[in-house]
Design an enzyme around this catalytic site. Structure first.
Site, PDB file in Angstrom:
ATOM      1  N   LYS A  42      45.576  44.126  37.939  1.00 23.21           N
ATOM      2  CA  LYS A  42      46.985  43.825  37.697  1.00 23.21           C
ATOM      3  C   LYS A  42      47.918  44.681  38.552  1.00 23.21           C
ATOM      4  CE  LYS A  42      46.445  41.618  33.259  1.00 23.21           C
ATOM      5  NZ  LYS A  42      44.949  41.686  33.141  1.00 23.21           N
TER       6      LYS A  42
HETATM    7  C1  LIG Z   1      44.131  40.602  32.907  1.00 17.99           C
HETATM    8  C2  LIG Z   1      42.678  40.756  33.180  1.00 17.99           C
HETATM    9  C3  LIG Z   1      41.831  39.637  33.328  1.00 17.99           C
HETATM   10  C4  LIG Z   1      42.320  38.204  33.163  1.00 17.99           C
HETATM   11  O1  LIG Z   1      43.188  37.816  34.189  1.00 17.99           O
HETATM   12  P1  LIG Z   1      44.083  36.486  34.020  1.00 17.99           P
HETATM   13  O2  LIG Z   1      45.016  36.510  35.173  1.00 17.99           O
HETATM   14  O3  LIG Z   1      44.796  36.637  32.696  1.00 17.99           O
HETATM   15  O4  LIG Z   1      43.174  35.319  34.024  1.00 17.99           O
HETATM   16  C5  LIG Z   1      40.499  39.866  33.645  1.00 17.99           C
HETATM   17  N1  LIG Z   1      40.003  41.108  33.765  1.00 17.99           N
HETATM   18  C6  LIG Z   1      40.784  42.208  33.613  1.00 17.99           C
HETATM   19  C7  LIG Z   1      40.166  43.552  33.749  1.00 17.99           C
HETATM   20  C8  LIG Z   1      42.149  42.084  33.314  1.00 17.99           C
HETATM   21  O5  LIG Z   1      42.914  43.171  33.160  1.00 17.99           O
END
Ligand SMILES: *Cc1c(COP(=O)(O)O)cnc(C)c1O
Length: 471
Positions: free
Chosen positions: A113
């Site tokens: 993120k």
């Molecule tokens: C947020 C997240 C996901 C999922 O990503 P999306 O964009 O919501 O599909 C997967 N793995 C980790 C470690 C995350 O922080």
């Protein structure tokens, strides 16, 4: 470039207008009116670019209301080796013949993120300064989103963050990451309750329009188009690292929750990046796997939403999924509204199994899916450690399992690594009997002074806290 709403609202908007917004006024999601098309000459030119310049090239196709020199400077300031650990920013490594891991988790909070949120922080600061405005970001987190938002917004002018989290329910490492921040513009609010209580509070505050306007409340959730756009860049960067020329297809597997990450892959594919297959990997919360297998999209209630050992994928519905379905039904807002407003509103599900559009999800759009359980996750973590001396986090393990089920001979498979194992140490200990190594900058963070207030699960209490800390 103009942006439209998936639900057919007549207004068209520019990038900076939707940057600070959530949903469109009709409840839809914003998408560009069309996807810019990349020809082979452009791909050839981009192949040689450093990450920040590649980001600028891609972003400038979608952003025409920030002067190019400013946008270039924002990209250069965001994607540095200092922040992301390497010059490649998203280095690719081969795990076994034809299977690669693309590292997206070397940013400040060790989860993918950061890739989007770090850019968002700099875009927000730029745009707020230009408008002479301020923004108070209110969020709810059970882990990765909150910390990524706080590390992106810390010290930024014009922005405050009020991040609610369920008291005592995040991992000690995640808690320490957030609560050890001492920046005056970051406010951690531990709510006596569970994650749903935090989300309800955010909803209640946002629904109080007078309060929202007076205190300029905004969000940074995963439906934000700028976040999605930032993620498109690393599909290109991964593609260039996995191939020697631009005529070779590559597949990606994406550990998925709210469908934000893999939706960015869909956008890259729609732009003409030669992506063979996009594999959506889910955990026990398999609403997306169910859709891609059966054509039925059935959102889950609270009792059917499991707490798993890949918690950032524990979702009851996938908030970005509407963007893909809009393309799937030929960008017809009336059909989209029937599915997402009428059918989901009435039955909590829709069924495209008999619709010719559903066959296109796998056909024209290249989607596949897979599902993984706690036992699969532990087995994948052990196997990857044993055979390749590589530690993967539980989410990336879900990706690896689904990837192996969808390999195409001769087509490289890139699995997106969405977090570092140290963030989910308890599961690594369960699988391997030992804690993963921790990057130096996080040594001993649990012992640092914590900056957090405890509030009851009551929207009025949170409003009072915000009002008090807004001058
Ligand atoms: C947020 C997240 C996901 C999922 O990503 P999306 O964009 O919501 O599909 C997967 N793995 C980790 C470690 C995350 O922080």
């Amino acid at each position: 470039m103009n942006y439209l709403s998936t639900r057919g609202h007549p207004d068209r908007k520019r990038f900076c207008e939707i940057l600070l917004e959530g949903l469109a006024p009709d409840g839809g999601l914003y998408l560009p009116e069309q996807y810019p098309q990349i020809d082979t000459a452009t791909l050839a030119k981009w192949r040689k670019l450093p990450y920040a310049e590649l980001a600028f090239e891609i972003l400038s196709l979608y952003i025409d209301d920030i002067p190019p020199d400013d946008l270039k400077a924002i990209c250069a300031k965001t994607y540095t080796a200092e922040v992301f650990g390497t010059d490649e920013i998203v280095p690719l490594r081969e795990l076994e013949d034809g299977v690669y891991l693309e590292a997206l988790s070397n940013g400040p909070t060790l989860a993918f993120k950061d890739m989007a949120m770090q850019l968002l922080g700099n875009l927000f600061e730029y745009e707020l300064a230009r408008r002479g405005a301020e923004l108070n970001i209110l969020g709810a987190t059970s882990g990765d989103t909150g910390s990524a938002a706080e590390y992106a917004m810390r010290g930024k002018k014009g922005v405050r963050v009020f991040m609610t989290s369920p008291d005592g329910r995040m991992s000690p490492f995640q808690q320490a990451q957030m609560f050890s921040l001492q920046d005056a513009n970051i406010h951690n609010i531990a709510i006596t309750g569970v994650f749903d209580d935090c989300q309800d509070i955010v909803k209640a505050v946002s629904n109080d329009l007078a309060f929202k306007r007076k205190y300029r409340i905004g969000t940074v959730n995963s439906i934000n188009w700028a976040r999605l756009l930032a993620q498109v860049v690393y599909y290109f960067a991964g593609y260039f690292q996995a191939t020697a020329s631009n005529d070779k297809p590559v597949s990606f597997t994406v550990p998925s929750g709210n469908f934000g990450n893999v939706c960015a892959g869909h956008v890259a594919r729609m732009m003409g990046l030669p992506i063979h297959t996009l594999v959506v990997a889910t955990n026990e919360n398999d609403v997306l796997d169910e859709f891609f297998r059966t054509g039925v999209y059935r959102v889950r209630g609270a009792v059917d939403t499991h707490e798993t050992s890949s918690p950032s994928m524990d979702i009851s519905k996938a908030s970005n999924f509407e963007r893909f379905v809009f393309d799937l039904v030929g960008r017809d807002p009336a059909r989209l509204r029937k599915l997402f407003v009428d059918d989901l509103g009435l039955n909590g599900s829709f069924d495209l199994s008999a619709d010719p559009a559903f066959a296109q999800a796998a056909g024209r759009f290249g989607f596949r899916s897979g599902r993984s359980t706690h036992a699969d996750r532990l087995a994948t973590i052990r196997d990857t450690d044993k055979r390749f001396a590589t530690l993967v986090d539980p989410h990336t393990a879900d990706g690896l399992k689904a990837a192996r089920e969808q390999l195409t001979p001769g087509v490289p498979m890139v699995v997106l690594e969405t977090a570092l194992p140290i963030k989910f140490a308890a599961t690594l200990v369960e699988a391997l009997g030992e804690e993963p190594a921790r990057p130096k900058k996080f040594e001993g963070i649990e012992a640092l002074p914590k900056r957090v207030v405890k509030l009851p699960a009551d929207a009025e209490a949170v409003k009072a806290y915000i009002a008090e800390h807004c001058d």
